[in-house]
Every structure is written in structure tokens, then in C-alpha cells.
Design a protein around this motif. Structure first.
Motif, PDB file in Angstrom:
ATOM      1  N   ARG A  22       0.832  -1.210   0.000  1.00 20.53           N
ATOM      2  CA  ARG A  22       0.000   0.000   0.000  1.00 20.53           C
ATOM      3  C   ARG A  22       0.865   1.258   0.000  1.00 20.53           C
ATOM      4  O   ARG A  22       0.546   2.242  -0.681  1.00 20.53           O
ATOM      5  N   SER A  23       1.968   1.228   0.735  1.00 21.50           N
ATOM      6  CA  SER A  23       2.859   2.392   0.789  1.00 21.50           C
ATOM      7  C   SER A  23       3.539   2.620  -0.555  1.00 21.50           C
ATOM      8  O   SER A  23       3.676   3.774  -0.990  1.00 21.50           O
ATOM      9  N   ILE A  24       3.941   1.554  -1.205  1.00 20.09           N
ATOM     10  CA  ILE A  24       4.553   1.684  -2.535  1.00 20.09           C
ATOM     11  C   ILE A  24       3.546   2.293  -3.502  1.00 20.09           C
ATOM     12  O   ILE A  24       3.880   3.209  -4.275  1.00 20.09           O
ATOM     13  N   ALA A  25       2.311   1.803  -3.472  1.00 24.62           N
ATOM     14  CA  ALA A  25       1.275   2.337  -4.359  1.00 24.62           C
ATOM     15  C   ALA A  25       1.051   3.826  -4.092  1.00 24.62           C
ATOM     16  O   ALA A  25       0.912   4.628  -5.029  1.00 24.62           O
ATOM     17  N   GLU A  26       1.033   4.202  -2.820  1.00 30.04           N
ATOM     18  CA  GLU A  26       0.854   5.614  -2.467  1.00 30.04           C
ATOM     19  C   GLU A  26       2.051   6.444  -2.927  1.00 30.04           C
ATOM     20  O   GLU A  26       1.888   7.558  -3.431  1.00 30.04           O
ATOM     21  N   ASN A  27       3.242   5.895  -2.776  1.00 26.93           N
ATOM     22  CA  ASN A  27       4.439   6.604  -3.241  1.00 26.93           C
ATOM     23  C   ASN A  27       4.377   6.864  -4.739  1.00 26.93           C
ATOM     24  O   ASN A  27       4.627   7.987  -5.200  1.00 26.93           O
ATOM     25  N   VAL A  28       4.045   5.835  -5.504  1.00 31.06           N
ATOM     26  CA  VAL A  28       3.988   5.981  -6.961  1.00 31.06           C
ATOM     27  C   VAL A  28       2.877   6.960  -7.355  1.00 31.06           C
ATOM     28  O   VAL A  28       3.066   7.784  -8.254  1.00 31.06           O
ATOM     29  N   ALA A  29       1.755   6.900  -6.664  1.00 26.45           N
ATOM     30  CA  ALA A  29       0.653   7.814  -6.964  1.00 26.45           C
ATOM     31  C   ALA A  29       1.041   9.265  -6.706  1.00 26.45           C
ATOM     32  O   ALA A  29       0.484  10.180  -7.326  1.00 26.45           O
ATOM     33  N   ASN A  30       1.991   9.489  -5.818  1.00 27.76           N
ATOM     34  CA  ASN A  30       2.410  10.850  -5.462  1.00 27.76           C
ATOM     35  C   ASN A  30       3.772  11.216  -6.034  1.00 27.76           C
ATOM     36  O   ASN A  30       4.427  12.134  -5.537  1.00 27.76           O
ATOM     37  N   ILE A  31       4.188  10.547  -7.085  1.00 32.79           N
ATOM     38  CA  ILE A  31       5.522  10.759  -7.632  1.00 32.79           C
ATOM     39  C   ILE A  31       5.748  12.200  -8.097  1.00 32.79           C
ATOM     40  O   ILE A  31       6.869  12.698  -8.066  1.00 32.79           O
ATOM     41  N   ASN A  32       4.697  12.899  -8.471  1.00 34.49           N
ATOM     42  CA  ASN A  32       4.830  14.288  -8.930  1.00 34.49           C
ATOM     43  C   ASN A  32       4.261  15.303  -7.947  1.00 34.49           C
ATOM     44  O   ASN A  32       4.125  16.472  -8.277  1.00 34.49           O
ATOM     45  N   THR A  33       3.942  14.864  -6.741  1.00 34.88           N
ATOM     46  CA  THR A  33       3.374  15.769  -5.740  1.00 34.88           C
ATOM     47  C   THR A  33       4.503  16.541  -5.052  1.00 34.88           C
ATOM     48  O   THR A  33       5.357  15.941  -4.406  1.00 34.88           O
ATOM     49  N   PRO A  34       4.528  17.858  -5.193  1.00 32.91           N
ATOM     50  CA  PRO A  34       5.585  18.643  -4.554  1.00 32.91           C
ATOM     51  C   PRO A  34       5.584  18.439  -3.033  1.00 32.91           C
ATOM     52  O   PRO A  34       4.544  18.414  -2.385  1.00 32.91           O
ATOM     53  N   GLY A  35       6.773  18.244  -2.482  1.00 32.96           N
ATOM     54  CA  GLY A  35       6.932  18.118  -1.039  1.00 32.96           C
ATOM     55  C   GLY A  35       6.621  16.736  -0.474  1.00 32.96           C
ATOM     56  O   GLY A  35       6.794  16.511   0.721  1.00 32.96           O
ATOM     57  N   TYR A  36       6.151  15.821  -1.303  1.00 27.20           N
ATOM     58  CA  TYR A  36       5.820  14.477  -0.809  1.00 27.20           C
ATOM     59  C   TYR A  36       7.092  13.684  -0.546  1.00 27.20           C
ATOM     60  O   TYR A  36       8.009  13.672  -1.355  1.00 27.20           O
ATOM     61  N   HIS A  37       7.144  13.041   0.601  1.00 30.11           N
ATOM     62  CA  HIS A  37       8.275  12.176   0.943  1.00 30.11           C
ATOM     63  C   HIS A  37       7.801  10.730   0.923  1.00 30.11           C
ATOM     64  O   HIS A  37       6.763  10.404   1.508  1.00 30.11           O
ATOM     65  N   ALA A  38       8.564   9.882   0.266  1.00 35.63           N
ATOM     66  CA  ALA A  38       8.217   8.466   0.153  1.00 35.63           C
ATOM     67  C   ALA A  38       8.107   7.831   1.535  1.00 35.63           C
ATOM     68  O   ALA A  38       8.782   8.247   2.476  1.00 35.63           O
ATOM     69  N   LYS A  39       7.250   6.830   1.624  1.00 37.61           N
ATOM     70  CA  LYS A  39       7.085   6.079   2.865  1.00 37.61           C
ATOM     71  C   LYS A  39       7.880   4.781   2.759  1.00 37.61           C
ATOM     72  O   LYS A  39       7.958   4.181   1.695  1.00 37.61           O
ATOM     73  N   ARG A  40       8.431   4.365   3.873  1.00 35.22           N
ATOM     74  CA  ARG A  40       9.155   3.105   3.961  1.00 35.22           C
ATOM     75  C   ARG A  40       8.565   2.296   5.103  1.00 35.22           C
ATOM     76  O   ARG A  40       8.338   2.831   6.195  1.00 35.22           O
ATOM     77  N   VAL A  41       8.310   1.027   4.859  1.00 33.72           N
ATOM     78  CA  VAL A  41       7.735   0.137   5.867  1.00 33.72           C
ATOM     79  C   VAL A  41       8.825  -0.793   6.372  1.00 33.72           C
ATOM     80  O   VAL A  41       9.536  -1.421   5.583  1.00 33.72           O
ATOM     81  N   ALA A  42       8.951  -0.876   7.686  1.00 36.09           N
ATOM     82  CA  ALA A  42       9.945  -1.750   8.308  1.00 36.09           C
ATOM     83  C   ALA A  42       9.258  -2.703   9.274  1.00 36.09           C
ATOM     84  O   ALA A  42       8.383  -2.286  10.038  1.00 36.09           O
ATOM     85  N   PHE A  43       9.630  -3.955   9.195  1.00 38.34           N
ATOM     86  CA  PHE A  43       9.114  -4.928  10.155  1.00 38.34           C
ATOM     87  C   PHE A  43      10.037  -6.133  10.303  1.00 38.34           C
ATOM     88  O   PHE A  43       9.920  -6.894  11.256  1.00 38.34           O
ATOM     89  N   GLU A  44      10.978  -6.317   9.386  1.00 36.65           N
ATOM     90  CA  GLU A  44      11.801  -7.525   9.383  1.00 36.65           C
ATOM     91  C   GLU A  44      12.647  -7.691  10.641  1.00 36.65           C
ATOM     92  O   GLU A  44      12.710  -8.799  11.190  1.00 36.65           O
TER      93      GLU A  44
END
Length: 115
Positions: A22-44
Motif C-alpha cells: 500500500r505504501s509503494i502504491a501511495e508513493n507511486v501515486a504521489n511521484i509528482n506531488t511537490p513536497g511528498y516524501h516516500a514512505k518506507r515500511v519496516a518490520f523484518e
């Protein structure tokens, strides 16, 4: 299904991988949104520790990427997201197969016990 460390860990892994998708999809959807910072999910790391301590339950966390930004303040990198998506899909498939195999083993054991 009977609860075990393996089942709990696989469930935690599937939850974390689903959140990552879901975070990857949101990142790609906001690839051209000014000021948007990609999300990273950690759990391993947390999952590894949870398995070692015998619980198997590990929540996933979402953090903002600290990677460098472009002039518009956005730091989504399509190559990074694509590779992460491929890796996540493969891990999800593997975890699903492992969960299915464990379920089949439990079902066989129950079937043999009742025969």
C-alpha cells in the motif's frame, strides 16, 4: 488454525508486506506531488526478534524516507519503488505458500488423528 510461532510470524509478515504494498502504491501515486516524501515500511528486524523470543508477533512501522529530494521537495524514485514492489510481491507469494503449507500440514495431522 492452531496458533504457533510460525503461524503468528507468517501472519505478521503478510501484514507487513501488505502495508508495504500500500505504501509503494501511495508513493507511486504521489511521484509528482511537490513536497511528498516516500514512505518506507519496516518490520523484518522486529519480526526476527519476535521469532527469537517465541512470540512471532511484530507490528510494521511506516516512516518517511530520508532520501534526497528533487527541487520540488519530492523524493519518490520510480526505480526504487519498482524494485521494492517486485521484492515485496515475491516475499508475499512465498509467505502465502508457507502459510498454505502449514495449514495443509495441520489439516493432515487432524485428519490422521481422527481416523
Amino acid at each position: 488454525m492452531l496458533e504457533s510461532v510460525t503461524a503468528t510470524a507468517l501472519s505478521s509478515a503478510l501484514d507487513g508486506l501488505s502495508l508495504r504494498q500500500r505504501s509503494i502504491a501511495e508513493n507511486v501515486a504521489n511521484i509528482n506531488t511537490p513536497g511528498y516524501h516516500a514512505k518506507r515500511v519496516a518490520f523484518e528486524d522486529e519480526l526476527r526478534a519476535a521469532v527469537a523470543d517465541g512470540s512471532g508477533a511484530a507490528p510494521a512501522t511506516v516512516e518517511r524516507s530520508l532520501e534526497p529530494t528533487r527541487l520540488n521537495g519530492n523524493n519518490v524514485n520510480l526505480d526504487t519503488e519498482t524494485l521494492s514492489n517486485i521484492d515485496t510481491v515475491l516475499r508475499y507469494q512465498f509467505a502465502t505458500q508457507a502459510m498454505n503449507a502449514q495449514s495443509a500440514s495441520v489439516s493432515r495431522a487432524i485428519g490422521q488423528a481422527s481416523a
